[in-house]
Design an enzyme around this catalytic site. Structure first.
Site, PDB file in Angstrom:
ATOM      1  N   ASP A  80       0.821  -1.211   0.000  1.00 41.42           N
ATOM      2  CA  ASP A  80       0.000   0.000   0.000  1.00 41.42           C
ATOM      3  C   ASP A  80       0.851   1.255   0.000  1.00 41.42           C
ATOM      4  O   ASP A  80       0.333   2.353  -0.147  1.00 41.42           O
ATOM      5  CB  ASP A  80      -0.959   0.002   1.191  1.00 41.42           C
ATOM      6  CG  ASP A  80      -2.358  -0.434   0.780  1.00 41.42           C
ATOM      7  OD1 ASP A  80      -2.546  -0.730  -0.415  1.00 41.42           O
ATOM      8  OD2 ASP A  80      -3.249  -0.464   1.638  1.00 41.42           O
ATOM      9  N   ASP A 140     -11.199  -6.595  10.938  1.00 44.29           N
ATOM     10  CA  ASP A 140     -11.075  -8.045  11.024  1.00 44.29           C
ATOM     11  C   ASP A 140     -12.126  -8.654  11.953  1.00 44.29           C
ATOM     12  O   ASP A 140     -12.698  -9.685  11.647  1.00 44.29           O
ATOM     13  CB  ASP A 140      -9.660  -8.447  11.449  1.00 44.29           C
ATOM     14  CG  ASP A 140      -8.987  -7.359  12.253  1.00 44.29           C
ATOM     15  OD1 ASP A 140      -9.717  -6.561  12.860  1.00 44.29           O
ATOM     16  OD2 ASP A 140      -7.750  -7.312  12.297  1.00 44.29           O
TER      17      ASP A 140
END
Ligand SMILES: *C1O[C@H](CO)[C@@H](O)[C@H](O)[C@H]1NC(C)=O
Ligand SMILES: *[C@@H]1O[C@H](CO)[C@@H](O)[C@H](O)[C@H]1NC(C)=O
Length: 736
Positions: free
Chosen positions: A142, A449
């Site tokens: 990223d 998550d």
């Protein structure tokens, strides 16, 4: 053995000593009930006790919260189960019919996550003991950095030597950095190994030097850029936040044509940096994971996905096989969506000053969640069934899916694939799709998550917690107090936001997951609100002690018994448990301290930020991470000296509370010696003890405030502020 004489691939055992635990829990419950009764019966009703009445009320509420919190925690701890795998049975049965495994490694920032660390993780997962043609490793960058790309290119070359070396000598761990630091010499029993050991070590060191030199320079030299066509992509990269998607297949192992120096096939290795444009929100790691899911479905489409953070290398080359023992079990495998390995850390000191390793949480809570329906997904070290992650609901048909997928072969050439994958990683691809909602990882939460795991469970799947003897995944622990507190602030804030959102397990999970699993999530989601009762408990009784206001029963009264019992039983049990799982007494004490510090700072700011966000003042940040990691800091970390150093508001709170209790305690001791009537002392004794314990646990804070001269001591501004604040509070209490 399962039904029809089928050999199970894993077995489940209940934890021992549960009867003892249940007796203990029941007795504590009785104690807590007595405490509550005491609070009601002895409520100060007389006039003229207004202050005492308010303080009493607050304390009762705090105790009520603690009792409820304790109660829901017991759901997790009631019945932990442990899993054991049979890898030999797995390979007997399936050695030639293994499914494809796609491994996602995520990195975000080359300055914080050095490329050399990232590729060590990559190499460790490339070296899994698993058929290479069925392994495919994706690095999601990223940071969009050519430095990381260059490091990965180097790793792809080095792997041709490293993988055969790992295979031949069955070494562990298979991250070169971790291996060479834990094995500073070759094993002398094997002369053949010695020779290869030195040559592989040299080529690792050379590669490391090249990568670190390039990283330090901050750019890739012209000569290197000529070595691979992939660097041409960076001609179009304007910044880290504004660039096209980059997909480069560095090793194309799909048809077994890419081979190492011994002619054995290599796993596929792919570099991905998804498109970033300023006008599109990139959704952090969840966004990266979803791009990875799409791109990998085009290239390799493995039916199992492993996701690791770039600072978490594989410490156990058997983990893939361990995970498959669950997924491929004929009786239960088809209902399992993910297998979560608990994280471990390689640079913990003996007594784990910052309580990073979550000993009891990993050893009791995760297995406890497992028993109640499945552990949460915690973001790293987790094997997923691709279909479950992509949003599929559980149904019986999932049972036989492996066979069909295993012989899928790719036919398109690498460059055609690269081009077609770019679209999948573009910003606009997700517009008007279910990605981030019903497909892939969920967006809009800083602990994506946890809700992703929860929603998978709500779709009918089970999950497994598996903690092998040799730990599966090993990461780097925070080495300063502030880093640790900030990490916890992020977690507790995200968790609390889930609790307040529509994903609250009690609502979202209603009728979809078992009630005990809904409750099992709650202790973690409710970390943040713990701060208020804790702050109250460490400040108000001490201030009342100064003012001579008694809030606890006299020490000679029978009512003191439940207080004493609950405290002693709780801490004795927790100490016993901690030691049982291999901790030290000092380590346990450190853990008690760090929980106190987290509750009064991390959770407090987390709660504050959550409330501010709810009120619409979005994106408020109180604490800024100072990423320091110089020699001094490491040395103090190794000596287990607490690191303060920066003038964070968190430290002001810590120091003020510590000073406030110190003043009260000193006053209290003085009174004992001066000899006020025994009766008054008796009614204040429990408060005095509480205050004394708070002082004791804060000893490192006083050291940091007054006795240390190093750079990690408390900054003087914090010292002044905290002393002034504590004095102010104490004088108000004394002269009210
Ligand atoms: C922990 O890891 C960090 C980063 O790898 C390193 O700088 C530090 O020296 C390590 N500390 C210990 C005690 O191993
Ligand atoms: C990693 O594995 C090795 C064995 O290869 C083991 O000795 C070590 O304790 C493991 N590391 C951690 C942090 O568990």
């Amino acid at each position: 053995m399962g039904k029809d004489g089928y050999l199970r691939l894993f077995e489940t055992k209940a934890a021992r000593g549960r009867i003892l635990f249940r007796c203990y829990a029941a007795s504590v419950l009785v104690g807590i009930t007595f405490i509550c009764v005491y609070r009601v019966v002895h409520f100060p009703a007389a006039d003229g006790q207004l202050l005492r009445r308010w303080a009493w009320m607050g304390l009762s509420l705090a105790e009520l919260w603690f009792s409820l919190y304790w109660f829901i925690t017991q759901f997790v701890r009631w019945n932990p189960i442990y899993r054991y795998t049979f890898k030999d049975r797995l390979s007997q049965k399936y050695e030639n019919a293994f499914p494809g495994i796609d491994i996602f490694v995520c990195t975000a920032e080359p300055r914080i996550e050095p490329p050399i660390m990232v590729i060590n993780t990559v190499l460790s997962v490339m070296a899994y003991n698993y058929p290479s043609q069925k392994l495919c490793i994706y690095l999601s960058d990223d940071g969009g950095s050519d430095l990381t790309f260059y490091a990965l290119l180097e790793a792809s070359r080095f792997s041709k030597h490293w993988l055969p070396f790992c295979r031949k000598f069955s070494i562990e761990p298979r991250s070169p950095a971790a291996y060479f630091s834990t094995n500073p010499k070759p094993h002398d029993s094997n002369p053949l190994m010695a020779q290869e050991w030195f040559s592989i070590k040299k080529s690792y060191e050379d590669m490391k030097n090249r990568i670190e030199t390039t990283t330090r320079l901050g750019r890739v030299s012209e000569e290197i850029r000529k070595e691979h066509k992939g660097f041409l992509e960076w001609n179009h990269v304007s910044t880290q936040y504004n660039h096209q998607s980059i997909v480069q297949i560095l090793i194309d192992g799909r048809e077994g044509k890419a081979v190492d120096v011994e002619g054995q096939s290599l796993p596929t290795l792919v570099y991905l940096s998804r498109e970033k444009r300023p006008q599109y929100h990139h959704n952090f790691k969840a966004g990266a994971m979803n791009s990875l899911i799409r791109v990998s479905s085009k290239i390799s489409n493995g039916s199992i996905i492993l996701n690791v953070d770039c600072d978490m290398y594989s410490n156990n080359s058997e983990s893939v096989r361990d995970a498959l023992c669950f997924f491929m079990d004929e009786e239960k495998g088809h209902e399992i969506a993910y297998v979560q390995f608990p994280p471990s850390y390689n640079n913990l000191t003996r007594n784990d000053l910052y309580g990073t390793c979550f000993r009891v949480l990993n050893e009791v809570d995760l297995p406890g969640l497992d028993a109640n329906g499945g552990p949460c997904y915690i973001g790293s070290g987790c094997f997923h069934r691709r279909k479950a992650l992509c949003g599929m609901k559980y149904s019986e048909e999932c049972e036989r899916e492996w066979k069909r997928e295993t012989d899928r072969t790719a036919r398109e050439s690498a460059s055609v694939l690269e081009a077609s994958c770019k679209v999948l990683a573009s910003c606009s691809y997700e517009e008007n799709t279910q990605w981030g909602k019903e497909m892939g990882l969920k967006y809009g939460c800083s602990v994506e998550d946890i809700i992703t795991g929860l929603s998978i469970q709500c779709r009918g799947w089970k999950s497994i917690s598996f903690s092998p003897e040799r730990k599966g995944f090993v990461g780097v622990a925070p080495t300063t107090l502030l880093q640790s507190l900030i990490q916890h602030k992020r977690w507790s804030e995200g968790n609390f936001q889930i609790f307040l959102s529509r994903y609250c397990p009690l609502l979202y999970g209603h009728k979809r997951i078992p009630l005990e699993l809904q409750f099992s999530y709650c202790p973690y989601l409710l970390w943040a609100p713990n701060c208020l009762p804790t702050l109250y408990y460490v400040a108000v009784p001490s201030l009342c002690l100064l003012g001579g206001i008694s809030l606890f029963p006299e020490i000679s009264s029978l009512w003191a018994l439940p207080f004493a019992y609950v405290i002693i039983a709780k801490y004795a049990y927790s100490l016993g448990e901690f030691l049982w799982f291999g901790g030290t007494i000092q380590g346990w004490w450190n853990e008690q301290r760090i929980w106190a510090l987290r509750r009064t700072t991390s959770y407090f700011f987390a709660l504050l930020d959550t409330i501010l966000k709810l009120l619409g003042f979005a994106e408020t940040t109180f604490a800024v991470t100072a990423k320091v990691s110089d020699e001094d800091v490491s040395r103090r970390y190794e000596q287990e000296v607490m690191e303060f150093g920066s003038p964070s508001p968190m430290f002001t709170i810590i120091a003020t509370l510590a000073m406030l209790n110190l003043f009260s305690f000193v006053c209290c001791v003085k009174r004992v010696f001066v000899g006020i009537q025994i009766k008054a002392l008796e009614s204040l004794a429990l408060q005095g003890i509480l205050c004394g314990v708070v002082v004791l646990i804060n000893l490192p804070v006083y050291q940091g405030l007054f006795f240390r001269k190093d750079k990690g001591a408390m900054p003087t501004s914090v010292t002044y502020k905290s002393v002034a604040l504590a004095l102010l509070a104490c004088s108000i209490a004394l002269y009210q």
